[in-house]
Motif scaffolding. Sequence first.
Motif, PDB file in Angstrom:
ATOM      1  N   HIS A   1       0.843  -1.192   0.000  1.00  0.00           N
ATOM      2  CA  HIS A   1       0.000   0.000   0.000  1.00  0.00           C
ATOM      3  C   HIS A   1       0.880   1.245   0.000  1.00  0.00           C
ATOM      4  O   HIS A   1       1.838   1.328   0.780  1.00  0.00           O
ATOM      5  CB  HIS A   1      -0.886   0.049   1.245  1.00  0.00           C
ATOM      6  N   MET A   2       0.521   2.218  -0.854  1.00  0.00           N
ATOM      7  CA  MET A   2       1.232   3.492  -0.920  1.00  0.00           C
ATOM      8  C   MET A   2       0.226   4.612  -1.062  1.00  0.00           C
ATOM      9  O   MET A   2      -0.682   4.524  -1.886  1.00  0.00           O
ATOM     10  CB  MET A   2       2.193   3.519  -2.102  1.00  0.00           C
ATOM     11  N   ALA A   3       0.395   5.634  -0.268  1.00  0.00           N
ATOM     12  CA  ALA A   3      -0.434   6.833  -0.388  1.00  0.00           C
ATOM     13  C   ALA A   3       0.367   7.851  -1.199  1.00  0.00           C
ATOM     14  O   ALA A   3       1.411   8.326  -0.745  1.00  0.00           O
ATOM     15  CB  ALA A   3      -0.781   7.395   0.983  1.00  0.00           C
ATOM     16  N   THR A   4      -0.111   8.134  -2.410  1.00  0.00           N
ATOM     17  CA  THR A   4       0.625   9.048  -3.281  1.00  0.00           C
ATOM     18  C   THR A   4      -0.302   9.614  -4.353  1.00  0.00           C
ATOM     19  O   THR A   4      -1.277   8.970  -4.742  1.00  0.00           O
ATOM     20  CB  THR A   4       1.819   8.339  -3.962  1.00  0.00           C
ATOM     21  N   SER A   5       0.050  10.781  -4.808  1.00  0.00           N
ATOM     22  CA  SER A   5      -0.636  11.373  -5.965  1.00  0.00           C
ATOM     23  C   SER A   5       0.169  11.165  -7.243  1.00  0.00           C
ATOM     24  O   SER A   5      -0.264  11.554  -8.319  1.00  0.00           O
ATOM     25  CB  SER A   5      -0.854  12.875  -5.731  1.00  0.00           C
ATOM     26  N   ASP A   6       1.349  10.560  -7.119  1.00  0.00           N
ATOM     27  CA  ASP A   6       2.243  10.355  -8.258  1.00  0.00           C
ATOM     28  C   ASP A   6       1.981   8.993  -8.905  1.00  0.00           C
ATOM     29  O   ASP A   6       2.727   8.025  -8.707  1.00  0.00           O
ATOM     30  CB  ASP A   6       3.699  10.479  -7.804  1.00  0.00           C
ATOM     31  N   LEU A   7       0.905   8.915  -9.679  1.00  0.00           N
ATOM     32  CA  LEU A   7       0.517   7.656 -10.302  1.00  0.00           C
ATOM     33  C   LEU A   7       1.544   7.195 -11.339  1.00  0.00           C
ATOM     34  O   LEU A   7       1.787   5.994 -11.489  1.00  0.00           O
ATOM     35  CB  LEU A   7      -0.865   7.783 -10.935  1.00  0.00           C
ATOM     36  N   ASP A   8       2.191   8.125 -12.023  1.00  0.00           N
ATOM     37  CA  ASP A   8       3.214   7.747 -13.006  1.00  0.00           C
ATOM     38  C   ASP A   8       4.357   6.990 -12.339  1.00  0.00           C
ATOM     39  O   ASP A   8       4.836   5.983 -12.860  1.00  0.00           O
ATOM     40  CB  ASP A   8       3.756   8.973 -13.739  1.00  0.00           C
ATOM     41  N   ARG A   9       4.797   7.475 -11.188  1.00  0.00           N
ATOM     42  CA  ARG A   9       5.890   6.805 -10.472  1.00  0.00           C
ATOM     43  C   ARG A   9       5.441   5.434  -9.968  1.00  0.00           C
ATOM     44  O   ARG A   9       6.197   4.474  -9.993  1.00  0.00           O
ATOM     45  CB  ARG A   9       6.389   7.676  -9.316  1.00  0.00           C
ATOM     46  N   LEU A  10       4.189   5.332  -9.541  1.00  0.00           N
ATOM     47  CA  LEU A  10       3.658   4.067  -9.060  1.00  0.00           C
ATOM     48  C   LEU A  10       3.568   3.040 -10.189  1.00  0.00           C
ATOM     49  O   LEU A  10       3.947   1.876 -10.022  1.00  0.00           O
ATOM     50  CB  LEU A  10       2.284   4.284  -8.425  1.00  0.00           C
TER      51      LEU A  10
ATOM     52  N   ALA B   1       5.369   3.055 -12.922  1.00  0.00           N
ATOM     53  CA  ALA B   1       6.758   2.714 -13.261  1.00  0.00           C
ATOM     54  C   ALA B   1       7.319   1.690 -12.276  1.00  0.00           C
ATOM     55  O   ALA B   1       8.027   0.757 -12.668  1.00  0.00           O
ATOM     56  CB  ALA B   1       7.621   3.972 -13.295  1.00  0.00           C
ATOM     57  N   LEU B   2       6.996   1.839 -10.994  1.00  0.00           N
ATOM     58  CA  LEU B   2       7.441   0.876  -9.991  1.00  0.00           C
ATOM     59  C   LEU B   2       6.841  -0.500 -10.267  1.00  0.00           C
ATOM     60  O   LEU B   2       7.552  -1.507 -10.231  1.00  0.00           O
ATOM     61  CB  LEU B   2       7.050   1.350  -8.582  1.00  0.00           C
ATOM     62  N   ALA B   3       5.546  -0.549 -10.561  1.00  0.00           N
ATOM     63  CA  ALA B   3       4.894  -1.829 -10.872  1.00  0.00           C
ATOM     64  C   ALA B   3       5.574  -2.497 -12.065  1.00  0.00           C
ATOM     65  O   ALA B   3       5.838  -3.704 -12.053  1.00  0.00           O
ATOM     66  CB  ALA B   3       3.407  -1.618 -11.138  1.00  0.00           C
ATOM     67  N   ARG B   4       5.873  -1.709 -13.095  1.00  0.00           N
ATOM     68  CA  ARG B   4       6.559  -2.242 -14.278  1.00  0.00           C
ATOM     69  C   ARG B   4       7.951  -2.769 -13.900  1.00  0.00           C
ATOM     70  O   ARG B   4       8.337  -3.873 -14.293  1.00  0.00           O
ATOM     71  CB  ARG B   4       6.682  -1.155 -15.348  1.00  0.00           C
ATOM     72  N   ASP B   5       8.686  -1.990 -13.109  1.00  0.00           N
ATOM     73  CA  ASP B   5      10.032  -2.401 -12.715  1.00  0.00           C
ATOM     74  C   ASP B   5      10.006  -3.690 -11.899  1.00  0.00           C
ATOM     75  O   ASP B   5      10.866  -4.560 -12.076  1.00  0.00           O
ATOM     76  CB  ASP B   5      10.719  -1.290 -11.918  1.00  0.00           C
TER      77      ASP B   5
ATOM     78  N   GLN C   1       7.689 -11.334 -13.723  1.00  0.00           N
ATOM     79  CA  GLN C   1       6.248 -11.550 -13.633  1.00  0.00           C
ATOM     80  C   GLN C   1       5.587 -11.172 -14.946  1.00  0.00           C
ATOM     81  O   GLN C   1       6.058 -10.265 -15.637  1.00  0.00           O
ATOM     82  CB  GLN C   1       5.652 -10.658 -12.534  1.00  0.00           C
ATOM     83  N   LEU C   2       4.491 -11.836 -15.273  1.00  0.00           N
ATOM     84  CA  LEU C   2       3.697 -11.423 -16.421  1.00  0.00           C
ATOM     85  C   LEU C   2       3.228  -9.985 -16.203  1.00  0.00           C
ATOM     86  O   LEU C   2       3.285  -9.158 -17.103  1.00  0.00           O
ATOM     87  CB  LEU C   2       2.496 -12.348 -16.608  1.00  0.00           C
ATOM     88  N   GLY C   3       2.786  -9.686 -14.985  1.00  0.00           N
ATOM     89  CA  GLY C   3       2.338  -8.341 -14.643  1.00  0.00           C
ATOM     90  C   GLY C   3       2.227  -8.195 -13.147  1.00  0.00           C
ATOM     91  O   GLY C   3       2.339  -9.163 -12.403  1.00  0.00           O
ATOM     92  N   VAL C   4       1.996  -6.969 -12.711  1.00  0.00           N
ATOM     93  CA  VAL C   4       1.786  -6.657 -11.304  1.00  0.00           C
ATOM     94  C   VAL C   4       0.431  -5.984 -11.193  1.00  0.00           C
ATOM     95  O   VAL C   4       0.109  -5.084 -11.977  1.00  0.00           O
ATOM     96  CB  VAL C   4       2.919  -5.744 -10.760  1.00  0.00           C
ATOM     97  N   GLY C   5      -0.371  -6.432 -10.224  1.00  0.00           N
ATOM     98  CA  GLY C   5      -1.691  -5.856 -10.017  1.00  0.00           C
ATOM     99  C   GLY C   5      -1.594  -4.476  -9.389  1.00  0.00           C
ATOM    100  O   GLY C   5      -0.707  -4.206  -8.584  1.00  0.00           O
ATOM    101  N   LEU C   6      -2.521  -3.611  -9.768  1.00  0.00           N
ATOM    102  CA  LEU C   6      -2.574  -2.247  -9.235  1.00  0.00           C
ATOM    103  C   LEU C   6      -4.030  -1.885  -8.981  1.00  0.00           C
ATOM    104  O   LEU C   6      -4.846  -1.907  -9.902  1.00  0.00           O
ATOM    105  CB  LEU C   6      -1.952  -1.253 -10.222  1.00  0.00           C
ATOM    106  N   ALA C   7      -4.361  -1.593  -7.739  1.00  0.00           N
ATOM    107  CA  ALA C   7      -5.698  -1.124  -7.383  1.00  0.00           C
ATOM    108  C   ALA C   7      -5.591   0.362  -7.062  1.00  0.00           C
ATOM    109  O   ALA C   7      -4.804   0.759  -6.201  1.00  0.00           O
ATOM    110  CB  ALA C   7      -6.239  -1.893  -6.185  1.00  0.00           C
TER     111      ALA C   7
ATOM    112  N   PRO D   1       4.441  -5.173 -18.518  1.00  0.00           N
ATOM    113  CA  PRO D   1       5.504  -4.511 -19.279  1.00  0.00           C
ATOM    114  C   PRO D   1       5.646  -5.081 -20.679  1.00  0.00           C
ATOM    115  O   PRO D   1       5.406  -6.260 -20.914  1.00  0.00           O
ATOM    116  CB  PRO D   1       6.758  -4.781 -18.447  1.00  0.00           C
ATOM    117  N   ARG D   2       6.017  -4.212 -21.593  1.00  0.00           N
ATOM    118  CA  ARG D   2       6.366  -4.669 -22.936  1.00  0.00           C
ATOM    119  C   ARG D   2       7.741  -5.310 -22.843  1.00  0.00           C
ATOM    120  O   ARG D   2       8.650  -4.764 -22.248  1.00  0.00           O
ATOM    121  CB  ARG D   2       6.391  -3.498 -23.906  1.00  0.00           C
ATOM    122  N   ARG D   3       7.845  -6.442 -23.477  1.00  0.00           N
ATOM    123  CA  ARG D   3       9.127  -7.152 -23.463  1.00  0.00           C
ATOM    124  C   ARG D   3       9.560  -7.400 -24.909  1.00  0.00           C
ATOM    125  O   ARG D   3       8.746  -7.385 -25.829  1.00  0.00           O
ATOM    126  CB  ARG D   3       8.987  -8.457 -22.723  1.00  0.00           C
ATOM    127  N   GLN D   4      10.810  -7.658 -25.066  1.00  0.00           N
ATOM    128  CA  GLN D   4      11.391  -7.869 -26.382  1.00  0.00           C
ATOM    129  C   GLN D   4      10.677  -8.991 -27.146  1.00  0.00           C
ATOM    130  O   GLN D   4      10.472  -8.917 -28.335  1.00  0.00           O
ATOM    131  CB  GLN D   4      12.879  -8.188 -26.236  1.00  0.00           C
TER     132      GLN D   4
END
Length: 118
Positions: A67-76, A78-82, A89-95, A110-113
Amino acid sequence: MNAEFGHIVERVGPLHSLYVGSGPTGTLSPAERQRILDLCGEAFPSFTCIEAMGYFRGRPEETLVIHMATSDLDRLVALARDIAVDHQQLGVGLATPEPGEGTIYKRIIPRRQHGLEA
């Protein structure tokens, strides 16, 4: 109640949750947990991590709910992608809260090669 001991309410930001599963093995090693938490700590100074049991495509897997309290959705995002790339992982869930819709669950894939599949 003693009125001289008041308080303030600090608004931090909307609360978001990342769901990081363990993949095909169904378990997370201590090293994997630490790496995921390190990535979170590099992106955000404060967060909460809860250990859970998730189910993905009918299979149980150890899951970290972060859980993270933030208004910076772009950074969040990017973190999920990283995390997805680093943890293979195929993907990371984000609520996330969506105006007028409540909390919406998404997956950051994430897009992969060689396509989307890890």
